[in-house]
Design a protein around this motif. Structure first.
Motif, PDB file in Angstrom:
ATOM      1  N   ALA A  58      -7.991  37.476  -0.701  1.00  0.00           N
ATOM      2  CA  ALA A  58      -9.020  37.671   0.323  1.00  0.00           C
ATOM      3  C   ALA A  58      -9.591  36.337   0.783  1.00  0.00           C
ATOM      4  O   ALA A  58      -9.894  36.149   1.966  1.00  0.00           O
ATOM      5  CB  ALA A  58     -10.133  38.567  -0.218  1.00  0.00           C
ATOM      6  N   ALA A  59      -9.730  35.391  -0.154  1.00  0.00           N
ATOM      7  CA  ALA A  59     -10.253  34.074   0.223  1.00  0.00           C
ATOM      8  C   ALA A  59      -9.329  33.393   1.222  1.00  0.00           C
ATOM      9  O   ALA A  59      -9.789  32.704   2.143  1.00  0.00           O
ATOM     10  CB  ALA A  59     -10.427  33.204  -1.018  1.00  0.00           C
ATOM     11  N   LEU A  60      -8.011  33.591   1.060  1.00  0.00           N
ATOM     12  CA  LEU A  60      -7.061  32.997   1.993  1.00  0.00           C
ATOM     13  C   LEU A  60      -7.195  33.624   3.377  1.00  0.00           C
ATOM     14  O   LEU A  60      -7.025  32.947   4.394  1.00  0.00           O
ATOM     15  CB  LEU A  60      -5.634  33.165   1.463  1.00  0.00           C
ATOM     16  CG  LEU A  60      -4.517  32.494   2.275  1.00  0.00           C
ATOM     17  CD1 LEU A  60      -4.792  31.006   2.449  1.00  0.00           C
ATOM     18  CD2 LEU A  60      -3.163  32.715   1.601  1.00  0.00           C
ATOM     19  N   VAL A  61      -7.513  34.916   3.427  1.00  0.00           N
ATOM     20  CA  VAL A  61      -7.757  35.569   4.718  1.00  0.00           C
ATOM     21  C   VAL A  61      -8.898  34.862   5.442  1.00  0.00           C
ATOM     22  O   VAL A  61      -8.808  34.544   6.636  1.00  0.00           O
ATOM     23  CB  VAL A  61      -8.092  37.062   4.533  1.00  0.00           C
ATOM     24  CG1 VAL A  61      -8.478  37.691   5.876  1.00  0.00           C
ATOM     25  CG2 VAL A  61      -6.908  37.806   3.940  1.00  0.00           C
ATOM     26  N   PHE A  62      -9.981  34.601   4.718  1.00  0.00           N
ATOM     27  CA  PHE A  62     -11.129  33.937   5.337  1.00  0.00           C
ATOM     28  C   PHE A  62     -10.797  32.503   5.749  1.00  0.00           C
ATOM     29  O   PHE A  62     -11.272  32.023   6.785  1.00  0.00           O
ATOM     30  CB  PHE A  62     -12.319  33.948   4.378  1.00  0.00           C
ATOM     31  CG  PHE A  62     -12.863  35.319   4.106  1.00  0.00           C
ATOM     32  CD1 PHE A  62     -13.246  36.151   5.144  1.00  0.00           C
ATOM     33  CD2 PHE A  62     -12.982  35.791   2.805  1.00  0.00           C
ATOM     34  CE1 PHE A  62     -13.747  37.426   4.902  1.00  0.00           C
ATOM     35  CE2 PHE A  62     -13.486  37.058   2.551  1.00  0.00           C
ATOM     36  CZ  PHE A  62     -13.861  37.878   3.597  1.00  0.00           C
ATOM     37  N   LEU A  63      -9.966  31.828   4.953  1.00  0.00           N
ATOM     38  CA  LEU A  63      -9.567  30.471   5.312  1.00  0.00           C
ATOM     39  C   LEU A  63      -8.736  30.470   6.590  1.00  0.00           C
ATOM     40  O   LEU A  63      -8.941  29.632   7.481  1.00  0.00           O
ATOM     41  CB  LEU A  63      -8.773  29.842   4.166  1.00  0.00           C
ATOM     42  CG  LEU A  63      -8.278  28.408   4.408  1.00  0.00           C
ATOM     43  CD1 LEU A  63      -9.452  27.465   4.663  1.00  0.00           C
ATOM     44  CD2 LEU A  63      -7.436  27.926   3.223  1.00  0.00           C
ATOM     45  N   VAL A  64      -7.798  31.416   6.695  1.00  0.00           N
ATOM     46  CA  VAL A  64      -6.988  31.520   7.911  1.00  0.00           C
ATOM     47  C   VAL A  64      -7.880  31.847   9.107  1.00  0.00           C
ATOM     48  O   VAL A  64      -7.688  31.315  10.208  1.00  0.00           O
ATOM     49  CB  VAL A  64      -5.891  32.590   7.738  1.00  0.00           C
ATOM     50  CG1 VAL A  64      -5.167  32.840   9.063  1.00  0.00           C
ATOM     51  CG2 VAL A  64      -4.895  32.155   6.672  1.00  0.00           C
ATOM     52  N   ALA A  65      -8.872  32.711   8.899  1.00  0.00           N
ATOM     53  CA  ALA A  65      -9.803  33.036   9.984  1.00  0.00           C
ATOM     54  C   ALA A  65     -10.549  31.791  10.445  1.00  0.00           C
ATOM     55  O   ALA A  65     -10.709  31.553  11.654  1.00  0.00           O
ATOM     56  CB  ALA A  65     -10.787  34.109   9.524  1.00  0.00           C
ATOM     57  N   ALA A  66     -11.002  30.974   9.488  1.00  0.00           N
ATOM     58  CA  ALA A  66     -11.700  29.735   9.847  1.00  0.00           C
ATOM     59  C   ALA A  66     -10.787  28.813  10.648  1.00  0.00           C
ATOM     60  O   ALA A  66     -11.213  28.183  11.630  1.00  0.00           O
ATOM     61  CB  ALA A  66     -12.192  29.034   8.582  1.00  0.00           C
TER      62      ALA A  66
ATOM     63  N   ALA B 151     -16.932  31.721   8.471  1.00  0.00           N
ATOM     64  CA  ALA B 151     -15.686  32.113   7.806  1.00  0.00           C
ATOM     65  C   ALA B 151     -15.447  31.259   6.563  1.00  0.00           C
ATOM     66  O   ALA B 151     -15.008  31.766   5.516  1.00  0.00           O
ATOM     67  CB  ALA B 151     -14.513  31.984   8.777  1.00  0.00           C
ATOM     68  N   LEU B 152     -15.745  29.964   6.653  1.00  0.00           N
ATOM     69  CA  LEU B 152     -15.608  29.093   5.480  1.00  0.00           C
ATOM     70  C   LEU B 152     -16.587  29.495   4.381  1.00  0.00           C
ATOM     71  O   LEU B 152     -16.253  29.443   3.187  1.00  0.00           O
ATOM     72  CB  LEU B 152     -15.842  27.637   5.879  1.00  0.00           C
ATOM     73  CG  LEU B 152     -14.682  26.921   6.571  1.00  0.00           C
ATOM     74  CD1 LEU B 152     -15.104  25.509   6.977  1.00  0.00           C
ATOM     75  CD2 LEU B 152     -13.453  26.863   5.658  1.00  0.00           C
ATOM     76  N   ALA B 153     -17.794  29.904   4.771  1.00  0.00           N
ATOM     77  CA  ALA B 153     -18.766  30.367   3.779  1.00  0.00           C
ATOM     78  C   ALA B 153     -18.243  31.606   3.056  1.00  0.00           C
ATOM     79  O   ALA B 153     -18.369  31.723   1.826  1.00  0.00           O
ATOM     80  CB  ALA B 153     -20.102  30.665   4.459  1.00  0.00           C
TER      81      ALA B 153
END
Length: 414
Positions: free
Chosen positions: A181-189, A102-104
């Protein structure tokens, strides 16, 4: 007579209190709820950025295939890991690796280097990890709670998962509308990290009840022989395969439906996914626990018919709000048929071969959507979303009718 429903409700509340009174389960379920919300957020974001980058239904299907297909192979490794090591520890390392992926996603999107091919690679990695931890994830409830509370623990876990199917897409849609979208991935991580912390806290909790026994070695030939001995089980597993290939893949094409059919963009994507999630929660909560064999089979196939018919209705409608209502019904049928089928398999399989039969069930449950999403996407691009949805729904109805006839013909007379 009126006391019976009230007594049943009181008993259910008492069971829920007992389940949440188990500290390790309470720690796990709250961490898992955070993770599943992040999981659905990430899936929505991946689907949307894939659609934005390619505008291709085939690519949406290919990304779904990349996520699901590797897990078919790593699930066998996951079974060995779950037999050898404590489930919380196996699941912990899976969450750590998922968080890194997710961070990637986050970093690659921030640097504008996230290409469709990198999406495929990362989702393949996510799928491989998911397959490796599925056996440990499925066994967490039995690891943490006493056997009499296991049905309630499973119901809590299912409700939590389906509730996040509604909330996660809603959160993701809001962030995507804001262009994050990047924030979505950060929250997922962060959500994967939350479950990792919870699992680390319970990593040394011993298995509840009897000591852990090593499962007998069994290759796929042995598993198949066990299943062939029970025609009804074959029919139910084939039904799950048919649903996975023909009906469930439609949800993987929601980005295309949201943009190309309904012209609603990110909001439409979140609303479509959320409506499906609402229905899934209702289906999990309202499902009746049919235990008599013929009644259970009728329940499974009734919901399977509704599942297929609602796909046809969804494909036919061009009205957004009507589509949301249809998807709620679709989600109810999806959840109810899946839970009923899994319960039927467990209740009608001898304990000494249950694990092996469920391993086959899990593989079929994953391979159907993997292949189906890929084929659904290619067919939709070659024809149309409407034609593909209608065609898949009609074929699903025919297969459902044939399997119902096969199973009822082989059920023992009562």
């Amino acid at each position: 007579m009126r006391a019976y429903p009230l007594d049943a409700a009181r008993a259910r509340v008492a069971d829920l209190r007992s389940v949440f009174a188990v500290p390790a389960f309470r720690t796990y379920i709250f961490g898992n709820f955070a993770m599943t919300n992040g999981f659905w957020m990430q899936r929505i974001a991946v689907g949307w950025i894939t659609w934005e980058a390619t505008g291709s239904e085939a690519w949406l299907g290919l990304v779904a295939f990349a996520e699901l297909f590797p897990s078919i192979f790593t699930a066998l490794l996951g079974g060995a890991l779950a037999d050898r090591y404590p489930s919380p520890r196996v699941l912990f390392w899976g969450q750590v690796l998922s968080g890194l992926i997710a961070l990637a996603f986050c970093l690659l999107h921030l640097t504008a280097t996230l290409t469709p091919y990198l999406i495929l690679a990362l989702m393949s990695g996510m799928g491989a990890i998911s397959g490796a931890v599925i056996p440990a994830r499925l066994s967490m409830a039995s690891w943490l709670v006493p056997k009499p509370l296991l049905p309630t623990a499973l119901a809590v876990n299912s409700t939590s998962f389906n509730l996040s199917r509604f909330l996660g897409p809603a959160f993701a849609a809001g962030l995507l509308i804001a262009g994050s979208a990047a924030l979505v991935f950060l929250v997922a991580a962060m959500s994967f990290a939350a479950l990792s912390v919870a699992l680390w806290r319970i990593r040394d909790v011993p298995r509840t009840g009897e000591s852990r026994r090593t499962a007998p070695p069994a290759g796929m030939a042995t598993v198949l022989r066990d299943v062939i001995a029970t025609p009804a089980i074959i029919g139910i597993i084939l039904l799950q395969l048919a649903q996975g290939m023909l009906v469930r893949p439609a949800s993987e094409l929601f980005p295309a439906y949201a943009e190309a059919v309904f012209q609603r963009g990110e909001f439409g994507l979140g609303a479509l996914s959320g409506a499906l999630g609402v229905g899934a929660v209702i289906g999990a909560l309202a499902l009746s626990g049919a235990r008599e064999t013929r009644e259970a089979v009728r329940q499974i196939f009734t919901m399977s018919v509704v599942f297929a018919v609602s796909l046809i209705a969804f494909a036919l409608t061009g009205t957004f709000w009507l589509a949301l209502v249809i998807l709620v019904v679709h989600g109810i049928a999806m959840s109810a048929s899946n839970i009923s089928a899994l319960a039927f398999v467990q209740l009608n399989t001898a304990p000494e071969r249950l694990g092996r039969v469920l391993s086959l069930y899990t593989i079929v449950f994953r391979v159907g959507p993997a292949v189906g999403a890929f084929l659904f996407g290619i067919t939709a691009e070659a024809t149309s979303l409407m034609a593909t949805g209608i065609g898949c729904g009609i074929v699903a109805l025919a297969v459902t009718a044939a399997l119902f006839a096969f199973i009822t013909r082989n059920l023992p007379r009562t």
